[in-house]
Design an enzyme around this catalytic site. Structure first.
Site, PDB file in Angstrom:
ATOM      1  N   CYS A 115       0.813  -1.231   0.000  1.00 31.73           N
ATOM      2  CA  CYS A 115       0.000   0.000   0.000  1.00 31.73           C
ATOM      3  C   CYS A 115       0.842   1.275   0.000  1.00 31.73           C
ATOM      4  CB  CYS A 115      -0.976  -0.006   1.167  1.00 31.73           C
ATOM      5  SG  CYS A 115      -2.226  -1.287   1.000  1.00 31.73           S
ATOM      6  N   HIS A 252      -3.149   7.657   1.530  1.00 30.82           N
ATOM      7  CA  HIS A 252      -3.559   6.326   1.071  1.00 30.82           C
ATOM      8  C   HIS A 252      -4.957   6.072   1.625  1.00 30.82           C
ATOM      9  CE1 HIS A 252      -3.924   2.145   0.389  1.00 30.82           C
ATOM     10  NE2 HIS A 252      -3.686   1.782   1.637  1.00 30.82           N
ATOM     11  N   ASN A 282      -9.994   0.182  -0.606  1.00 29.64           N
ATOM     12  CA  ASN A 282      -8.536   0.301  -0.543  1.00 29.64           C
ATOM     13  C   ASN A 282      -7.958  -0.327  -1.812  1.00 29.64           C
ATOM     14  OD1 ASN A 282      -5.812  -0.010  -0.056  1.00 29.64           O
ATOM     15  ND2 ASN A 282      -6.050  -0.783   2.032  1.00 29.64           N
TER      16      ASN A 282
HETATM   17  N1  COA Z   1     -18.889  -7.602   8.757  1.00 33.36           N
HETATM   18  C1  COA Z   1     -19.449  -7.799   9.951  1.00 33.36           C
HETATM   19  N2  COA Z   1     -18.742  -8.129  11.045  1.00 33.36           N
HETATM   20  C2  COA Z   1     -17.407  -8.220  10.902  1.00 33.36           C
HETATM   21  C3  COA Z   1     -16.765  -8.016   9.689  1.00 33.36           C
HETATM   22  C4  COA Z   1     -17.558  -7.706   8.575  1.00 33.36           C
HETATM   23  N3  COA Z   1     -17.040  -7.466   7.350  1.00 33.36           N
HETATM   24  N4  COA Z   1     -15.436  -8.177   9.859  1.00 33.36           N
HETATM   25  C5  COA Z   1     -15.242  -8.472  11.164  1.00 33.36           C
HETATM   26  N5  COA Z   1     -16.444  -8.500  11.798  1.00 33.36           N
HETATM   27  C6  COA Z   1     -16.701  -8.771  13.189  1.00 33.36           C
HETATM   28  C7  COA Z   1     -15.587  -9.547  13.843  1.00 33.36           C
HETATM   29  O1  COA Z   1     -15.725 -10.929  13.574  1.00 33.36           O
HETATM   30  C8  COA Z   1     -15.773  -9.214  15.290  1.00 33.36           C
HETATM   31  O2  COA Z   1     -16.832  -9.998  15.798  1.00 33.36           O
HETATM   32  P1  COA Z   1     -16.741 -10.584  17.290  1.00 33.36           P
HETATM   33  O3  COA Z   1     -16.663  -9.367  18.171  1.00 33.36           O
HETATM   34  O4  COA Z   1     -18.004 -11.340  17.386  1.00 33.36           O
HETATM   35  O5  COA Z   1     -15.504 -11.412  17.318  1.00 33.36           O
HETATM   36  C9  COA Z   1     -16.267  -7.761  15.239  1.00 33.36           C
HETATM   37  O6  COA Z   1     -16.741  -7.543  13.890  1.00 33.36           O
HETATM   38  C10 COA Z   1     -15.207  -6.760  15.553  1.00 33.36           C
HETATM   39  O7  COA Z   1     -14.048  -7.109  14.815  1.00 33.36           O
HETATM   40  P2  COA Z   1     -12.724  -6.262  14.882  1.00 33.36           P
HETATM   41  O8  COA Z   1     -11.707  -6.876  13.974  1.00 33.36           O
HETATM   42  O9  COA Z   1     -12.361  -6.018  16.290  1.00 33.36           O
HETATM   43  O10 COA Z   1     -13.255  -4.907  14.259  1.00 33.36           O
HETATM   44  P3  COA Z   1     -12.527  -3.528  14.158  1.00 33.36           P
HETATM   45  O11 COA Z   1     -13.343  -2.491  14.804  1.00 33.36           O
HETATM   46  O12 COA Z   1     -11.079  -3.633  14.527  1.00 33.36           O
HETATM   47  O13 COA Z   1     -12.603  -3.240  12.596  1.00 33.36           O
HETATM   48  C11 COA Z   1     -11.227  -3.334  10.657  1.00 33.36           C
HETATM   49  C12 COA Z   1     -11.990  -4.132  11.694  1.00 33.36           C
HETATM   50  C13 COA Z   1     -10.565  -4.317   9.696  1.00 33.36           C
HETATM   51  C14 COA Z   1     -12.204  -2.462   9.881  1.00 33.36           C
HETATM   52  C15 COA Z   1     -10.180  -2.444  11.374  1.00 33.36           C
HETATM   53  O14 COA Z   1      -9.420  -3.197  12.271  1.00 33.36           O
HETATM   54  C16 COA Z   1      -9.273  -1.766  10.418  1.00 33.36           C
HETATM   55  O15 COA Z   1      -9.667  -0.921   9.655  1.00 33.36           O
HETATM   56  N6  COA Z   1      -7.947  -2.100  10.426  1.00 33.36           N
HETATM   57  C17 COA Z   1      -7.021  -1.553   9.490  1.00 33.36           C
HETATM   58  C18 COA Z   1      -7.114  -2.338   8.239  1.00 33.36           C
HETATM   59  C19 COA Z   1      -6.433  -1.694   7.084  1.00 33.36           C
HETATM   60  O16 COA Z   1      -6.643  -0.537   6.824  1.00 33.36           O
HETATM   61  N7  COA Z   1      -5.621  -2.461   6.370  1.00 33.36           N
HETATM   62  C20 COA Z   1      -4.957  -2.043   5.213  1.00 33.36           C
HETATM   63  C21 COA Z   1      -3.806  -1.188   5.555  1.00 33.36           C
HETATM   64  S1  COA Z   1      -2.962  -0.769   4.093  1.00 33.36           S
END
Ligand code: COA
Length: 325
Positions: A115, A252, A282
């Protein structure tokens, strides 16, 4: 003191025709429009057609950038393509782009920093232009992340999309001050200690398969803001500029919450932040040139504007470039 600067002559971008909305995704995995929008700000992403490969996307974006720069492919002597989703393991997709543009002169290669790829590619091309090894460069970010997603994994497949963006750089002379046009400073970082937090679980030398993207989302989130703000602060410090002197912040496009938190920590006015992820997701190395091109074509970016580009991604890699339009 006269210095060499790489100035931008034109930008272009391309999104594949097929648009996949959050509700379309809810038919594939257990997710909802509400969850995705609230956590990421993303509402839709574009997906490459069957048989449409990364170099095809790159060529569309490159042709548009050349048109904006009023140049022909033959005017280019360097192509740097940032991608983590090349057409083949080798040759570099950049040489395929070179060939599709009908070029047999100059040189072309890929840069792989996921990225952060576009900031790495821009910095690389800038170094070649400033040392006189090339005169005009096409810098491209192009990705088909749809091909490396696990479409059964709701924690990753909702985040990414396909696309490409490009710009044409030309070597010019400046006075060596922040008032110069062109790239004023770039700051690149990486730390392989984080390599298992965002990676693809395949590769030619390990599994002999392409593999799928795997991510510890919370861990990525936890590091993103501080890494981004560190390099942006470095760019400000190197040029004696600050958040108030900035006209546009073009980050980004990974996640709306990361973008907002970074801008807030840096003291950047939200009105100066360019956001395109709502309709694109993304797109990895393509996201910055896609956002830049949108802001250039709708007239936001004007000659003389000070623009900060920044990215963070797998590796981890991160970086920022400050340029004057
Ligand atoms: N739809 C619904 N529920 C989802 C889901 C989806 N697409 N993806 C995950 N969940 C659920 C999880 O299973 C979890 O459930 P649980 O509490 O029953 O275990 C719950 O949502 C919370 O998951 P969590 O991973 O803690 O969510 P979060 O608030 O951290 O958000 C991201 C997840 C991925 C959106 C966040 O961590 C993020 O943006 N990270 C950075 C990712 C990124 O930008 N990567 C690229 C960098 S270049």
């Amino acid at each position: 003191m006269t210095v060499k600067r790489s100035i931008v002559l034109g930008t272009g971008s391309y999104l594949p025709e097929r648009r996949l909305t959050n509700s379309d995704l809810a038919d594939l995995v257990d997710t909802s429009d509400e969850w995705i929008v609230q956590r990421t700000g993303i509402r839709a992403r574009h997906i490459a057609a069957e048989g449409e490969v990364t170099s095809d996307l790159a060529v569309h974006a490159a042709r548009r950038a050349l048109e904006a720069a009023k140049l022909e492919p033959a005017d280019i002597d360097l192509i740097v393509l940032a991608t983590a989703t090349p057409d083949h393991t080798f040759p570099a997709s950049a040489v395929t782009v070179q060939n599709k543009l009908g070029l047999t002169s100059g040189f072309a290669f890929d840069v792989h920093a996921v990225c952060s790829g576009f900031v790495y590619a821009l910095t690389t091309a800038d170094a070649y232009l400033r040392t006189g090894m090339a005169r005009r460069a096409l810098v491209i970010g192009a990705e088909t992340f749809s091909r490396i997603l696990d479409w059964n994994d709701r924690t990753t497949c909702v985040l990414f999309g396909d696309g490409a963006g490009a710009l044409v750089l030309e070597a010019a002379e400046g006075d060596g001050t922040p008032a110069d046009r062109g790239i004023l400073t770039s700051h690149l970082r990486s730390d392989g200690a984080h390599k298992d937090k965002l990676y693809v679980d395949g590769g030619p030398s390990s599994t002999q398969t392409v593999g799928h993207l795997r991510m510890q989302g919370r861990e990525v989130f936890r590091h993103a803001v501080s890494m981004i703000t560190d390099v942006v602060e470095d760019a400000f410090a190197a040029t004696g500029t600050d958040a108030d002197s900035l006209d546009w912040f073009i980050p980004h496009q990974a996640n709306r919450r990361i973008i907002d938190a970074s801008a807030k920590k840096l003291g950047i006015d939200p009105a100066k932040v360019v956001v395109t992820l709502e309709d694109q997701g993304n797109t990895s190395a393509a996201s910055i040139p896609l956002a830049l091109d949108a802001a250039v074509r709708d007239g936001r970016v004007q000659r003389g504007d000070l623009i900060m580009l920044e990215a963070m991604g797998g590796g981890f890699t991160w970086g920022a470039s400050l340029l004057r339009w």
